[in-house]
Design a protein around this motif. Structure first.
Motif, PDB file in Angstrom:
ATOM      1  N   ARG A  63      14.453 -16.035  18.804  1.00 19.19           N
ATOM      2  CA  ARG A  63      13.222 -16.243  18.510  1.00 19.19           C
ATOM      3  C   ARG A  63      12.769 -16.809  20.515  1.00 19.19           C
ATOM      4  N   VAL A  64      11.881 -16.263  20.473  1.00 21.48           N
ATOM      5  CA  VAL A  64      10.903 -16.921  21.680  1.00 21.48           C
ATOM      6  C   VAL A  64      10.012 -17.306  21.144  1.00 21.48           C
ATOM      7  N   TYR A  65       9.922 -18.839  22.056  1.00 22.51           N
ATOM      8  CA  TYR A  65       8.657 -19.778  21.923  1.00 22.51           C
ATOM      9  C   TYR A  65       7.560 -19.211  22.975  1.00 22.51           C
ATOM     10  N   THR A  66       6.146 -18.825  23.045  1.00 21.70           N
ATOM     11  CA  THR A  66       5.606 -18.940  24.094  1.00 21.70           C
ATOM     12  C   THR A  66       4.464 -20.319  24.659  1.00 21.70           C
ATOM     13  N   TYR A 107       6.058 -15.387  38.174  1.00 16.65           N
ATOM     14  CA  TYR A 107       7.238 -15.584  37.300  1.00 16.65           C
ATOM     15  C   TYR A 107       7.273 -16.472  36.653  1.00 16.65           C
ATOM     16  N   ALA A 108       7.898 -16.770  35.698  1.00 13.46           N
ATOM     17  CA  ALA A 108       8.293 -17.523  34.193  1.00 13.46           C
ATOM     18  C   ALA A 108       9.106 -18.954  34.650  1.00 13.46           C
ATOM     19  N   ASN A 109       8.297 -19.686  33.801  1.00 15.30           N
ATOM     20  CA  ASN A 109       8.588 -21.135  33.145  1.00 15.30           C
ATOM     21  C   ASN A 109       9.332 -21.532  32.235  1.00 15.30           C
ATOM     22  N   VAL A 110      10.312 -21.185  32.286  1.00 17.95           N
ATOM     23  CA  VAL A 110      11.624 -21.459  31.137  1.00 17.95           C
ATOM     24  C   VAL A 110      11.939 -23.006  30.666  1.00 17.95           C
ATOM     25  N   ASP A 132      13.997 -20.506  23.216  1.00 21.46           N
ATOM     26  CA  ASP A 132      13.317 -20.395  24.710  1.00 21.46           C
ATOM     27  C   ASP A 132      11.862 -20.817  24.468  1.00 21.46           C
ATOM     28  N   VAL A 133      11.765 -21.557  25.624  1.00 22.41           N
ATOM     29  CA  VAL A 133       9.937 -21.350  25.050  1.00 22.41           C
ATOM     30  C   VAL A 133       9.862 -20.963  26.733  1.00 22.41           C
ATOM     31  N   CYS A 134       8.780 -19.812  26.946  1.00 22.66           N
ATOM     32  CA  CYS A 134       8.469 -19.003  28.133  1.00 22.66           C
ATOM     33  C   CYS A 134       7.342 -18.856  28.576  1.00 22.66           C
ATOM     34  N   GLN A 135       6.257 -19.340  29.112  1.00 20.84           N
ATOM     35  CA  GLN A 135       5.439 -19.973  30.195  1.00 20.84           C
ATOM     36  C   GLN A 135       5.313 -18.449  31.649  1.00 20.84           C
ATOM     37  N   ILE A 136       4.199 -17.497  30.977  1.00 19.19           N
ATOM     38  CA  ILE A 136       4.505 -16.269  32.402  1.00 19.19           C
ATOM     39  C   ILE A 136       3.258 -16.557  33.087  1.00 19.19           C
TER      40      ILE A 136
END
Length: 140
Positions: A63-66, A107-110, A132-136
């Motif tokens: 699971r990866v959260y946005t 880039y992405a912030n993780v 993990d939490v990912c912000q594009i």
């Protein structure tokens, strides 16, 4: 034409043993010899979280959260990706959200266990871990 032997296809299985609250410790020890089993009690709600984690692991999914910019992460609706490294990259995650995101990807912030610092700026080839939490972040 020579006859080909039948092709066998084996699929992984889990043994979920219910009503462990009604059996003795000796019987439970017998079940411990089984591979791929998970003891639960649905009536008393014992080990249901363990069953859920075992299912995620055996299915090979993570699971990866946005996280939208300026907002808190959305923990109610994770993006489900496969556990193999080809599908766990930030690029594969972004393509799951929308096919055109990578055109303007900067880039992405993780946040999470896949990075040393929270948040950490990563590129498209970064491998994500479970939860993990990912912000594009897009190019301007």
């Amino acid at each position: 034409l020579p006859l080909l032997p039948p092709v066998h296809s084996y699929i992984p299985a889990m043994y979920v043993v219910n009503k462990v609250d009604a059996i003795s410790m000796e019987e439970l020890d017998l079940y411990d010899r089984l591979p791929h089993y998970c003891p639960i009690s649905s009536h008393l709600e014992w080990n249901l979280d363990g069953l859920l984690e075992m299912m995620w692991d055996y299915l090979g999914l993570i699971r990866v959260y946005t996280k939208p910019k300026g907002q808190v992460p959305d923990f109610d609706a994770p993006v489900i990706v496969r556990k193999d490294e080809r599908h766990r990259t930030v690029e594969a995650f972004a393509n799951k959200l929308h096919k055109t995101i990578m055109r303007t990807f900067a880039y992405a912030n993780v946040w999470g266990t896949s990075v040393k610092f929270n948040p950490q700026k990563v590129g498209k080839d970064h491998i994500l871990n479970d939860e993990d939490v990912c912000q594009i972040v897009k190019k301007v």
